[in-house]
Design a protein around this motif. Structure first.
Motif, short mmCIF file in Angstrom:
data_model
loop_
_atom_site.label_atom_id
_atom_site.label_comp_id
_atom_site.label_asym_id
_atom_site.label_seq_id
_atom_site.Cartn_x
_atom_site.Cartn_y
_atom_site.Cartn_z
N ILE A 140 0.80 -1.22 0.00
CA ILE A 140 0.00 0.00 0.00
C ILE A 140 0.84 1.28 0.00
O ILE A 140 0.31 2.35 -0.21
CB ILE A 140 -1.05 0.03 1.12
CG1 ILE A 140 -0.41 0.14 2.48
CG2 ILE A 140 -1.99 -1.16 1.03
CD1 ILE A 140 -1.39 0.60 3.54
N ALA A 141 2.13 1.16 0.23
CA ALA A 141 2.99 2.35 0.16
C ALA A 141 3.42 2.67 -1.26
O ALA A 141 3.58 3.83 -1.61
CB ALA A 141 4.21 2.16 1.04
N THR A 142 3.60 1.65 -2.09
CA THR A 142 4.12 1.86 -3.44
C THR A 142 3.14 1.52 -4.55
O THR A 142 3.33 1.94 -5.68
CB THR A 142 5.38 1.01 -3.68
OG1 THR A 142 5.02 -0.37 -3.65
CG2 THR A 142 6.46 1.30 -2.63
N GLY A 143 2.12 0.72 -4.24
CA GLY A 143 1.18 0.27 -5.28
C GLY A 143 1.67 -0.96 -6.02
O GLY A 143 0.96 -1.50 -6.87
N GLN A 171 9.64 -5.78 -3.68
CA GLN A 171 9.67 -4.71 -2.69
C GLN A 171 10.04 -5.30 -1.32
O GLN A 171 9.16 -5.59 -0.51
CB GLN A 171 8.29 -4.04 -2.58
CG GLN A 171 7.88 -3.22 -3.74
CD GLN A 171 8.70 -1.94 -3.82
OE1 GLN A 171 9.24 -1.43 -2.86
NE2 GLN A 171 8.81 -1.42 -5.03
N PRO A 172 11.31 -5.49 -1.04
CA PRO A 172 11.72 -6.13 0.22
C PRO A 172 11.20 -5.43 1.48
O PRO A 172 11.01 -6.08 2.50
CB PRO A 172 13.25 -6.08 0.17
CG PRO A 172 13.57 -6.01 -1.29
CD PRO A 172 12.46 -5.21 -1.90
N ASP A 173 10.93 -4.14 1.43
CA ASP A 173 10.43 -3.42 2.61
C ASP A 173 8.92 -3.50 2.77
O ASP A 173 8.37 -2.91 3.71
CB ASP A 173 10.84 -1.94 2.53
CG ASP A 173 12.34 -1.76 2.61
OD1 ASP A 173 13.02 -2.62 3.21
OD2 ASP A 173 12.84 -0.76 2.07
N ALA A 174 8.23 -4.20 1.92
CA ALA A 174 6.77 -4.23 1.93
C ALA A 174 6.16 -5.07 3.06
O ALA A 174 4.96 -5.01 3.29
CB ALA A 174 6.24 -4.76 0.59
N GLN A 175 6.94 -5.82 3.77
CA GLN A 175 6.47 -6.82 4.71
C GLN A 175 5.29 -6.38 5.60
O GLN A 175 4.32 -7.10 5.74
CB GLN A 175 7.61 -7.26 5.61
CG GLN A 175 7.40 -8.64 6.19
CD GLN A 175 8.38 -9.63 5.63
OE1 GLN A 175 9.49 -9.28 5.29
NE2 GLN A 175 7.98 -10.86 5.52
N SER A 176 5.34 -5.22 6.22
CA SER A 176 4.27 -4.82 7.15
C SER A 176 3.23 -3.92 6.51
O SER A 176 2.41 -3.32 7.20
CB SER A 176 4.88 -4.11 8.36
OG SER A 176 5.52 -2.93 7.95
#
Length: 90
Positions: free
Chosen positions: A41-44, A63-68
């Motif tokens: 939801i941060a990047t789409g 997107q490795p930072d997408a986890q949470s």
């Protein structure tokens, strides 16, 4: 964007809005309705697969930072899973 500060309702609203904008134009609800979508939801950024875990893995690869900050749903539904009992009455 501070994802942790979002209410559950806002998180869901953003996830569903991204689905409508970024995913729906690229899927066929009739034939792909059973597929899971994992959306950052941060990047789409999103990933689609018949298995929610595999869709998640695909998204994390991109997107490795997408986890949470992942919103899940099925192509043919606003929800990823159904909860509750669906049996017949006794």
């Amino acid at each position: 964007m501070d994802i942790k500060a979002l209410s559950n309702e806002e998180f869901a609203r953003r996830g569903n809005a991204l689905f409508e904008k970024n995913v729906r134009p690229h899927v066929d609800v009739e034939s792909d309705g059973h597929l899971f979508v994992a959306i950052d939801i941060a990047t789409g950024t999103y990933a689609v697969d018949a298995d929610a875990v595999i869709a998640t893995d695909k998204l994390i690869d991109q997107q490795p930072d997408a986890q949470s900050r992942i919103w899940y749903r099925r192509v043919g539904s606003e929800h990823a899973y159904r909860m509750g009992w669906r049996g017949s009455e006794m």
